[in-house]
Structures are given as C-alpha cells and as structure tokens.
Design a protein around this motif. Structure first.
Motif, short mmCIF file in Angstrom:
data_model
loop_
_atom_site.label_atom_id
_atom_site.label_comp_id
_atom_site.label_asym_id
_atom_site.label_seq_id
_atom_site.Cartn_x
_atom_site.Cartn_y
_atom_site.Cartn_z
N ARG A 54 0.82 -1.40 -0.38
CA ARG A 54 0.09 0.26 -0.16
C ARG A 54 0.51 1.56 0.19
O ARG A 54 2.09 1.28 0.63
N GLN A 55 0.71 2.31 -1.37
CA GLN A 55 1.36 3.50 -0.74
C GLN A 55 0.04 4.38 -1.12
O GLN A 55 -0.26 4.59 -1.12
N HIS A 56 0.60 5.21 -1.05
CA HIS A 56 -0.23 6.71 -1.09
C HIS A 56 0.26 7.72 -1.96
O HIS A 56 1.02 8.18 -2.34
N GLN A 57 -0.84 7.89 -2.65
CA GLN A 57 -0.58 9.47 -3.80
C GLN A 57 -1.45 10.76 -2.79
O GLN A 57 -2.67 10.12 -2.24
N LEU A 58 -1.07 12.03 -3.49
CA LEU A 58 -1.62 13.15 -3.21
C LEU A 58 -2.30 13.40 -3.82
O LEU A 58 -1.71 13.50 -5.31
N PHE A 59 -3.73 13.41 -4.59
CA PHE A 59 -5.02 14.23 -5.36
C PHE A 59 -4.77 15.07 -4.44
O PHE A 59 -5.03 15.90 -4.00
#
Length: 151
Positions: A123-128
């Motif tokens: 699991r990674q996170h993206q900044l929208f």
C-alpha cells in the motif's frame, strides 16, 4: 461480459467528480516535484515528488484539473532541458531526482495498492491535487486548480 460502471463524460459534473476523487480530508503541504511524469488509465497526470526531504510520493492531477497542470509539466520540462544542456557541456549525466521544483499543494491522500511478483500487496499513498501554488519567473505566487466542491 464486463459492464461499464463509469458514467458518460456528459453526465459528470464538477461536484460529482470531486466527491469521487476527494473522499478524505484536505491537507496542504510543500512537495518538491521532479520531471518524471506519467498518465494513468483515467488520463490523470501523475508527477513524482518528494516531501519531508526524501520521502518519494506520487502527486496526481485528476480529472478537469489535468489541463490546469500543463504549466507544471512545462516548468519541469524546461528544468530538465536546461540540466541536460549543462550536463552535456560538463560531460556528465543528469539525475532527475535532484531536479526539484517546490509547489504548495492542497489535496487529499488516497491509497494505491500494487502487487509484486509473489502476489504480495503493498500500500502506497498518492496525493490527489485540488489546488496548487507555483512561483512564476518573477517570484510571484500563482494559484492553479480549484477548491473542492462539497455538496
């Protein structure tokens, strides 16, 4: 047979789009963007960035905001072109991760799951990004994007 679950583009309002994209709290942070870009299956612009020193993230400029992100691509491309010319004269190569352009980004974190060759999910996170601020050639802050629409 697969059913298409997406609405036709003509039925997607800005409020509907924002409800689907910005599901979590809105945050503001400084991201150092680098000239590594890509597009996803929805044709959103994805730019590699770094926060808090060297923590790499992906910044996604989604939906209707993709068009407004063209100045970022132009700035990053210009920075890369200049660095390549300087490196060529010096007989070296360019590490694109060192070509950082700071931007203040207001957006929402979203998880992204990737599966490795062994089937393990990471699991990674993206900044929208909803809105972002860049400095122009004169050093003035210029705001792009739009505030999220909450109905």
């Amino acid at each position: 047979m697969m059913f298409e679950r997406r609405k036709p583009a003509s039925e997607i309002t800005p409020a509907y789009e924002d409800r689907g994209i910005f599901k979590n709290d809105i945050v503001q942070l400084i991201v150092n963007l680098v000239p590594l870009t890509a597009k996803n299956s929805r044709n959103d612009l994805i730019v590699k960035g770094f926060i808090e020193g060297n923590s790499a993230i992906e910044v996604v400029f989604p939906g209707r905001r993709t068009i407004q992100a063209k100045p970022i691509v132009a700035l990053l491309q210009a920075k890369l072109t200049h660095a390549r010319k300087v490196a060529e004269k010096a007989g070296t190569t360019v590490d694109v991760n060192t070509l950082r352009y700071p931007a203040r980004i207001e957006g929402s974190w979203r998880p992204k799951f990737t599966r490795d060759d062994n089937g393990w999910e990471t699991r990674q996170h993206q900044l929208f990004a909803a809105r972002w601020v860049l400095k122009d050639l004169d050093g003035n802050a210029v705001t792009f994007g739009e505030m999220t629409i909450k109905e």
